[in-house]
Design a protein around this motif. Structure first.
Motif, PDB file in Angstrom:
ATOM      1  N   LEU A 264       0.819  -1.211   0.000  1.00 43.34           N
ATOM      2  CA  LEU A 264       0.000   0.000   0.000  1.00 43.34           C
ATOM      3  C   LEU A 264       0.851   1.258   0.000  1.00 43.34           C
ATOM      4  N   ALA A 265       1.967   1.234   0.680  1.00 44.47           N
ATOM      5  CA  ALA A 265       2.837   2.411   0.740  1.00 44.47           C
ATOM      6  C   ALA A 265       3.592   2.616  -0.570  1.00 44.47           C
TER       7      ALA A 265
ATOM      8  N   GLY B 206      -0.755   4.653   6.647  1.00 41.66           N
ATOM      9  CA  GLY B 206      -1.481   4.611   7.908  1.00 41.66           C
ATOM     10  C   GLY B 206      -2.357   3.394   8.106  1.00 41.66           C
ATOM     11  N   ILE B 207      -2.159   2.360   7.308  1.00 37.66           N
ATOM     12  CA  ILE B 207      -2.965   1.147   7.443  1.00 37.66           C
ATOM     13  C   ILE B 207      -2.093   0.036   8.010  1.00 37.66           C
ATOM     14  N   THR B 208      -2.589  -0.608   9.049  1.00 39.43           N
ATOM     15  CA  THR B 208      -1.917  -1.760   9.643  1.00 39.43           C
ATOM     16  C   THR B 208      -2.623  -3.015   9.159  1.00 39.43           C
TER      17      THR B 208
ATOM     18  N   VAL C 109      -6.751  -8.690   8.607  1.00 43.55           N
ATOM     19  CA  VAL C 109      -7.549  -7.614   9.199  1.00 43.55           C
ATOM     20  C   VAL C 109      -6.789  -6.318   8.942  1.00 43.55           C
ATOM     21  N   LEU C 110      -7.475  -5.330   8.348  1.00 38.99           N
ATOM     22  CA  LEU C 110      -6.873  -4.041   8.057  1.00 38.99           C
ATOM     23  C   LEU C 110      -7.398  -3.010   9.038  1.00 38.99           C
TER      24      LEU C 110
ATOM     25  N   ILE D  16     -11.187  -0.143   8.901  1.00 38.03           N
ATOM     26  CA  ILE D  16     -10.653   1.128   8.429  1.00 38.03           C
ATOM     27  C   ILE D  16     -11.744   2.181   8.569  1.00 38.03           C
ATOM     28  N   GLY D  17     -11.458   3.193   9.368  1.00 36.01           N
ATOM     29  CA  GLY D  17     -12.410   4.281   9.563  1.00 36.01           C
ATOM     30  C   GLY D  17     -12.147   5.427   8.606  1.00 36.01           C
TER      31      GLY D  17
END
Length: 69
Positions: A2-3, A12-14, A23-24, A54-55
């Motif tokens: 993603l980066a 900013g996604i784990t 699980v993201l 993801i919010g």
């Protein structure tokens, strides 16, 4: 992944790998961006179940003045 993707460039996604799949976690600036991230992860891992936590954060200025006591 993603980066390094120039169209996403999201840091900013784990991503957590569990027995039941990926699980993201994280926050993004729009529902469209969240869907694009989920689409790309699903393309990369087509047989792995993906859960999204993801919010979407507010990116516009507040419409009301915050009054402090």
């Amino acid at each position: 992944m993603l980066a390094e993707d120039p169209a996403i460039a999201e840091q900013g996604i784990t991503v957590v790998c569990l027995e039941r799949g990926l699980v993201l976690y994280g926050e993004v600036e729009s529902p469209h961006r969240r869907e694009e991230i989920l689409r790309r992860v699903a393309e990369r891992f087509p047989r792995v179940p993906i859960t999204s936590d993801i919010g979407v954060i507010r990116t516009q200025a507040p419409s009301q003045v915050e009054e402090l006591p």
